[in-house]
Design a protein around this motif. Structure first.
Motif, PDB file in Angstrom:
ATOM      1  N   ILE A  28      -3.051  60.228 -82.169  1.00  0.00           N
ATOM      2  CA  ILE A  28      -3.118  58.960 -82.694  1.00  0.00           C
ATOM      3  C   ILE A  28      -2.413  59.347 -84.087  1.00  0.00           C
ATOM      4  CG2 ILE A  28      -4.417  57.067 -83.649  1.00  0.00           C
ATOM      5  CD1 ILE A  28      -4.224  57.366 -80.655  1.00  0.00           C
ATOM      6  N   LYS A  29      -1.546  58.342 -84.495  1.00  0.00           N
ATOM      7  CA  LYS A  29      -0.998  58.528 -85.929  1.00  0.00           C
ATOM      8  C   LYS A  29      -1.509  57.249 -86.855  1.00  0.00           C
ATOM      9  CE  LYS A  29       1.918  62.025 -85.301  1.00  0.00           C
ATOM     10  NZ  LYS A  29       1.986  63.278 -86.136  1.00  0.00           N
ATOM     11  N   ALA A  30      -1.456  57.357 -88.011  1.00  0.00           N
ATOM     12  CA  ALA A  30      -1.717  56.418 -88.992  1.00  0.00           C
ATOM     13  C   ALA A  30      -0.751  56.692 -90.211  1.00  0.00           C
ATOM     14  CB  ALA A  30      -3.137  56.500 -89.597  1.00  0.00           C
ATOM     15  N   VAL A  31       0.314  55.847 -90.299  1.00  0.00           N
ATOM     16  CA  VAL A  31       1.100  55.682 -91.528  1.00  0.00           C
ATOM     17  C   VAL A  31       0.671  54.959 -92.713  1.00  0.00           C
ATOM     18  CG1 VAL A  31       3.277  55.259 -92.153  1.00  0.00           C
ATOM     19  CG2 VAL A  31       2.957  56.178 -89.856  1.00  0.00           C
ATOM     20  N   ALA A  32       0.057  55.637 -93.739  1.00  0.00           N
ATOM     21  CA  ALA A  32      -0.683  54.954 -94.805  1.00  0.00           C
ATOM     22  C   ALA A  32       0.251  54.491 -95.821  1.00  0.00           C
ATOM     23  CB  ALA A  32      -1.926  55.492 -95.193  1.00  0.00           C
ATOM     24  N   SER A  33      -0.014  53.405 -96.730  1.00  0.00           N
ATOM     25  CA  SER A  33       0.605  53.136 -97.715  1.00  0.00           C
ATOM     26  C   SER A  33      -0.048  52.053 -98.509  1.00  0.00           C
ATOM     27  CB  SER A  33       2.058  52.365 -97.531  1.00  0.00           C
ATOM     28  OG  SER A  33       2.401  51.400 -96.944  1.00  0.00           O
TER      29      SER A  33
END
Length: 206
Positions: A28-33
């Motif tokens: 699972i990925k999480a691209v945080a900004s």
């Protein structure tokens, strides 16, 4: 061909995927900004975090960089009422997350069958058992209603965040160029039909 593969990755990322069973591993990925926060902010910080699920084991790898404030905490939050939007309480505190820095990396393994890894309120909301909390968390990840949040001194409510999504996912800069259109919707429909509603078989997500 490159456009076709990018579109395939986007379609795969947007459909439900069961997160894990005892015999399978899913990434699972999480691209945080900052713009992904609620409300959005202008942080220069970013993270592309990975969560590997293997039975009851969740391995977290969370690199982060260029925060405007120094870190104070990080959590997985769950569960919003709609995919990719809204706010939710803490589900899993990322114990031992580095504090007082603007760049770093966090790695940790969590036993999802251990009630102590869950926030007390989250555990109580699901009957007080680790089994129920695990099921709720995994269901939320499949529904894209769980997110990673990194909190800082400048943004105590969260400087950067990203919803957890089954890999692979496109880089943020490619989202505006992809466009689903009729061709993309047709591709998604064909994949869903092929795999009985899922975008790709579990275990082939990474």
């Amino acid at each position: 061909m490159k456009h076709h593969l990018s579109l395939l990755a986007l379609a795969a990322a947007m459909v439900f995927v069961p997160v894990a069973t005892q015999a399978q591993t899913t990434i699972i990925k999480a691209v945080a900004s900052g713009p992904a926060e609620s409300p959005p902010n202008g942080s220069t910080g970013s993270s592309v975090a990975s969560f590997e699920f293997d039975g009851d084991l969740m391995r977290a790898e969370v690199p982060f960089r260029d925060l405007l404030g120094t870190t104070v905490a990080a959590h997985i939050h769950c569960c919003t009422t709609a995919a990719f939007t809204g706010v939710a309480p803490v589900a899993v505190p990322l114990a031992g997350f580095p504090t007082g820095v603007i760049n770093g990396i966090y790695t940790q393994a969590f036993d999802l069958s251990d009630a102590s890894i869950y926030a007390p309120d989250f555990l109580a909301a699901f009957g007080g058992t680790a089994a129920n909390a695990r099921t709720a968390l995994i269901d939320a990840i499949g529904d894209n209603t769980a997110y990673l949040n990194i909190h800082s001194t400048q943004f105590p409510g969260g400087e950067i965040r990203g919803f957890l999504v089954a890999a692979p996912i496109p880089e943020p800069a490619t989202w505006g160029m992809l466009g689903l259109g009729l061709a993309g919707l047709g591709l998604l429909a064909r994949r869903r039909a092929r795999y009985g509603g899922a975008g790709f078989p579990v275990g082939q997500a990474a």
